[in-house]
Design a protein around this motif. Structure first.
Motif, short mmCIF file in Angstrom:
data_model
loop_
_atom_site.label_atom_id
_atom_site.label_comp_id
_atom_site.label_asym_id
_atom_site.label_seq_id
_atom_site.Cartn_x
_atom_site.Cartn_y
_atom_site.Cartn_z
N SER A 90 -25.89 -37.60 4.76
CA SER A 90 -27.14 -36.87 4.97
C SER A 90 -27.96 -37.54 6.07
CB SER A 90 -27.95 -36.79 3.68
OG SER A 90 -27.28 -36.03 2.72
N GLY A 91 -28.01 -38.87 6.05
CA GLY A 91 -28.72 -39.60 7.10
C GLY A 91 -28.10 -39.36 8.47
N ILE A 92 -26.78 -39.38 8.55
CA ILE A 92 -26.08 -39.14 9.81
C ILE A 92 -26.34 -37.72 10.30
CG2 ILE A 92 -23.80 -38.90 10.86
CD1 ILE A 92 -22.90 -41.25 9.06
N VAL A 93 -26.31 -36.75 9.39
CA VAL A 93 -26.55 -35.36 9.77
C VAL A 93 -27.96 -35.20 10.32
CG1 VAL A 93 -26.85 -33.04 8.82
CG2 VAL A 93 -24.82 -34.35 8.25
N SER A 94 -28.94 -35.84 9.69
CA SER A 94 -30.32 -35.71 10.20
C SER A 94 -30.44 -36.35 11.59
CB SER A 94 -31.32 -36.32 9.22
OG SER A 94 -31.19 -37.71 9.17
N ARG A 95 -29.76 -37.49 11.80
CA ARG A 95 -29.78 -38.11 13.14
C ARG A 95 -29.13 -37.20 14.17
NH1 ARG A 95 -27.78 -44.19 11.61
NH2 ARG A 95 -29.62 -44.80 10.42
N ILE A 96 -28.02 -36.59 13.81
CA ILE A 96 -27.34 -35.69 14.75
C ILE A 96 -28.22 -34.49 15.07
CG2 ILE A 96 -25.39 -34.07 14.92
CD1 ILE A 96 -23.68 -36.17 13.51
N ASP A 97 -28.93 -33.98 14.05
CA ASP A 97 -29.85 -32.86 14.30
C ASP A 97 -30.94 -33.26 15.30
OD1 ASP A 97 -28.47 -31.15 12.63
OD2 ASP A 97 -29.81 -31.47 10.90
N LYS A 98 -31.49 -34.48 15.14
CA LYS A 98 -32.52 -34.95 16.07
C LYS A 98 -31.95 -35.09 17.47
CE LYS A 98 -35.23 -37.41 12.61
NZ LYS A 98 -35.65 -38.72 12.09
N ILE A 99 -30.73 -35.64 17.57
CA ILE A 99 -30.09 -35.80 18.88
C ILE A 99 -29.86 -34.43 19.51
CG2 ILE A 99 -27.93 -36.48 20.02
CD1 ILE A 99 -27.82 -38.85 18.05
N GLU A 100 -29.43 -33.47 18.71
CA GLU A 100 -29.20 -32.12 19.23
C GLU A 100 -30.49 -31.49 19.74
OE1 GLU A 100 -27.16 -27.91 17.79
OE2 GLU A 100 -27.33 -29.58 16.38
N GLN A 101 -31.58 -31.70 19.02
CA GLN A 101 -32.87 -31.17 19.48
C GLN A 101 -33.28 -31.82 20.80
OE1 GLN A 101 -35.52 -31.95 16.21
NE2 GLN A 101 -34.78 -30.19 15.01
N ARG A 102 -33.07 -33.15 20.89
CA ARG A 102 -33.41 -33.84 22.14
C ARG A 102 -32.53 -33.35 23.29
NH1 ARG A 102 -33.59 -40.10 21.10
NH2 ARG A 102 -34.28 -40.06 23.27
#
Length: 138
Positions: A90-102
């Protein structure tokens, strides 16, 4: 009384015999005295015949109980590991979501920058053309 001698369509056992069997299975002589029409109207007896009670099983040994406890502990340990894995994922998925937004923000900014560069290039070309035309006219 003529009804008690008729055979049941479901079990082919006479109703009198069924009542007697009920008294044998459940250890109650009073059960044989219950009118069969009453027993046939109850949900437990209607059309099912009599099923003897299950024989009680012997209590499990301590070896079996300890092995069951060990297996339960093992399952509990694996489930806790799965919880930890789920939290990590879940932590990795949230980081990937933030990276995708950036990344999407960077892509938008790059497109705007490219448009601005194209506009600036066109303006420079227009200015240089005008300067050439003006310099040739002089």
């Amino acid at each position: 009384m003529a009804q008690n001698a008729q055979a049941s369509p479901v079990t082919n056992i006479s109703r009198k015999t069924q009542a007697t069997q009920a008294g044998q299975y459940y250890g109650s002589p009073q059960l044989t005295q219950i009118p069969f029409s009453y027993m046939m109207n109850t949900t437990n007896f209607y059309g099912q015949g009599f099923i003897p009670p299950a024989t009680p099983s012997p209590p499990p040994s301590s070896d079996i109980l300890s092995s069951i406890l060990e297996r339960l502990n093992s399952v509990d340990k694996k489930l806790s590991q799965l919880d930890q894995i789920h939290q990590t994922v879940s932590g990795i998925v949230s980081r990937i979501d933030k990276i995708e937004q950036r990344m999407n923000s960077f892509e938008t900014r790059m497109k705007e920058l490219e448009k601005s560069i194209d506009f600036s290039r066109n303006m420079i070309e227009n200015i240089t053309k005008k300067n050439r035309v003006n310099s040739t006219q002089l």
